[in-house]
Design a protein around this motif. Structure first.
Motif, PDB file in Angstrom:
ATOM      1  N   GLU A  39      11.129   0.420   8.994  1.00 58.14           N
ATOM      2  CA  GLU A  39      11.127   1.898   9.284  1.00 58.14           C
ATOM      3  C   GLU A  39      10.532   2.851   8.307  1.00 58.14           C
ATOM      4  O   GLU A  39      10.299   4.164   8.211  1.00 58.14           O
ATOM      5  CB  GLU A  39      12.250   2.698  10.123  1.00 58.14           C
ATOM      6  CG  GLU A  39      13.515   2.285   9.673  1.00 58.14           C
ATOM      7  CD  GLU A  39      13.924   0.820  10.089  1.00 58.14           C
ATOM      8  OE1 GLU A  39      15.279   0.887  10.843  1.00 58.14           O
ATOM      9  OE2 GLU A  39      13.765   0.103   9.952  1.00 58.14           O
ATOM     10  N   GLY A  40      11.178   2.675   6.852  1.00 57.60           N
ATOM     11  CA  GLY A  40      11.161   3.408   5.545  1.00 57.60           C
ATOM     12  C   GLY A  40      10.068   2.972   5.121  1.00 57.60           C
ATOM     13  O   GLY A  40       9.617   3.645   4.326  1.00 57.60           O
ATOM     14  N   GLN A  69       6.996   3.594   6.553  1.00 54.83           N
ATOM     15  CA  GLN A  69       6.175   4.676   7.171  1.00 54.83           C
ATOM     16  C   GLN A  69       5.930   5.430   5.815  1.00 54.83           C
ATOM     17  O   GLN A  69       6.454   6.585   5.614  1.00 54.83           O
ATOM     18  CB  GLN A  69       6.349   5.296   8.499  1.00 54.83           C
ATOM     19  CG  GLN A  69       5.568   5.967   9.251  1.00 54.83           C
ATOM     20  CD  GLN A  69       4.107   6.153   9.174  1.00 54.83           C
ATOM     21  OE1 GLN A  69       3.924   4.852   9.557  1.00 54.83           O
ATOM     22  NE2 GLN A  69       3.645   6.589   8.549  1.00 54.83           N
ATOM     23  N   PRO A  77       4.399   9.381   4.557  1.00 57.79           N
ATOM     24  CA  PRO A  77       4.309  10.841   4.923  1.00 57.79           C
ATOM     25  C   PRO A  77       3.140  11.245   5.387  1.00 57.79           C
ATOM     26  O   PRO A  77       2.362  10.681   5.804  1.00 57.79           O
ATOM     27  CB  PRO A  77       4.940  11.682   3.438  1.00 57.79           C
ATOM     28  CG  PRO A  77       5.357  10.844   2.452  1.00 57.79           C
ATOM     29  CD  PRO A  77       4.332   9.508   3.209  1.00 57.79           C
ATOM     30  N   ASN A  80       9.243  10.294   6.058  1.00 59.07           N
ATOM     31  CA  ASN A  80      10.348  10.065   7.239  1.00 59.07           C
ATOM     32  C   ASN A  80      11.645  10.126   6.653  1.00 59.07           C
ATOM     33  O   ASN A  80      11.734  10.187   5.720  1.00 59.07           O
ATOM     34  CB  ASN A  80       9.973   8.086   7.453  1.00 59.07           C
ATOM     35  CG  ASN A  80      10.304   7.975   6.095  1.00 59.07           C
ATOM     36  OD1 ASN A  80      11.847   7.424   5.747  1.00 59.07           O
ATOM     37  ND2 ASN A  80       9.417   6.522   5.596  1.00 59.07           N
ATOM     38  N   TRP A  84      13.159   8.487   3.769  1.00 58.68           N
ATOM     39  CA  TRP A  84      12.638   8.607   2.645  1.00 58.68           C
ATOM     40  C   TRP A  84      13.656   9.999   2.214  1.00 58.68           C
ATOM     41  O   TRP A  84      13.151  10.672   1.213  1.00 58.68           O
ATOM     42  CB  TRP A  84      11.183   9.211   2.433  1.00 58.68           C
ATOM     43  CG  TRP A  84      10.182   7.804   2.210  1.00 58.68           C
ATOM     44  CD1 TRP A  84      10.703   6.973   2.654  1.00 58.68           C
ATOM     45  CD2 TRP A  84       8.744   7.726   1.981  1.00 58.68           C
ATOM     46  NE1 TRP A  84       9.996   5.862   2.435  1.00 58.68           N
ATOM     47  CE2 TRP A  84       8.825   6.458   1.904  1.00 58.68           C
ATOM     48  CE3 TRP A  84       7.938   8.782   1.640  1.00 58.68           C
ATOM     49  CZ2 TRP A  84       7.868   5.852   1.228  1.00 58.68           C
ATOM     50  CZ3 TRP A  84       6.347   8.009   0.889  1.00 58.68           C
ATOM     51  CH2 TRP A  84       6.292   7.181   0.876  1.00 58.68           C
TER      52      TRP A  84
END
Length: 234
Positions: A57-58, A60, A62, A77, A80
């Protein structure tokens, strides 16, 4: 000439630590004092570091939100944000420097284009300082070379010790004898940080367009550059 630390009276400020228009580093208004004890910029690592240190999920990138002013606001995200990501845009002041190379499609594309920006940012930062070496500025310290954790801001090498392109931009600008383009005036400058004067040297300058044509070419010869000085050739 500015004397000693800062303006000789102990006055100074730190920063900035955000994305800049590269030409701003060369402007007289960028920093008021002679010595800056702490200045930095963006520092996105390569995609492999993101995948190695963050869950999927990290990965992704911006969201690029276009504002009525025409500027772009980056919406990163939550992971971040937690890792102190510095955006590559500053609405109403700096257009998104990554999007200048085209809107990225995925993490690999984003991180690759971020390296182009990292290189330009840190090269321009140091070139802007050496442009006024000993005429206004006495020195500058970069914050920082490396993050002690998986931070997504100002760094020359990441938590896994992989260099960002900012390292190479800094290395280029910090050459003992360096030729640079002043991005505010478009004058060509020669920086000599050595203890010896340069005499009877020549600079070959050319401009190339995207089609591979060279609309400008000129040789500046018989130049002299004193020790510890920066001179403009045109």
């Amino acid at each position: 000439m500015w004397d000693g630390f800062a303006n000789g009276k102990g006055d100074f400020t730190d920063g900035p630590y955000e994305i800049q228009n590269p030409e701003n580093f060369f402007k007289d208004t960028f920093y008021n004092y002679g010595f800056n004890p702490e200045v930095g910029s963006v520092g996105m690592p390569v995609a492999a570091t993101i995948r190695a240190t963050m869950p999927p999920e990290g990965w992704q990138i911006p969201l690029f939100k276009k504002l009525p002013s025409g500027y772009i606001e980056e919406v990163p995200n939550p992971i971040w944000e937690y890792h102190k990501y510095i955006p590559y845009s500053k609405p109403d002041l700096v257009h998104d420097q990554i999007v200048l190379y085209g809107t990225p499609n995925d993490l690999d594309d984003f991180c690759l284009k971020a390296q182009l920006v990292n290189y330009i940012q840190y090269r321009a930062l140091l070139e802007g300082w050496t442009s006024r070496m000993w005429s206004k500025y006495t020195g500058v310290l970069i914050w920082k070379t490396q993050n002690p954790w998986t931070g997504l801001r100002g760094q020359f090498y990441d938590h896994l010790h992989d260099q960002t392109a900012g390292f190479y931009g800094c290395r280029s600008a910090a050459e003992p004898i360096h030729v640079q383009l002043n991005l505010a005036t478009y004058f060509i400058e020669v920086v000599n940080t050595t203890s010896e004067e340069l005499s009877n040297v020549a600079i070959e300058a050319s401009v190339w367009d995207m089609e591979g044509a060279c609309p400008y070419y000129k040789v500046f010869d018989k130049l002299s550059v004193p020790s510890k000085r920066t001179v403009s050739s045109c």
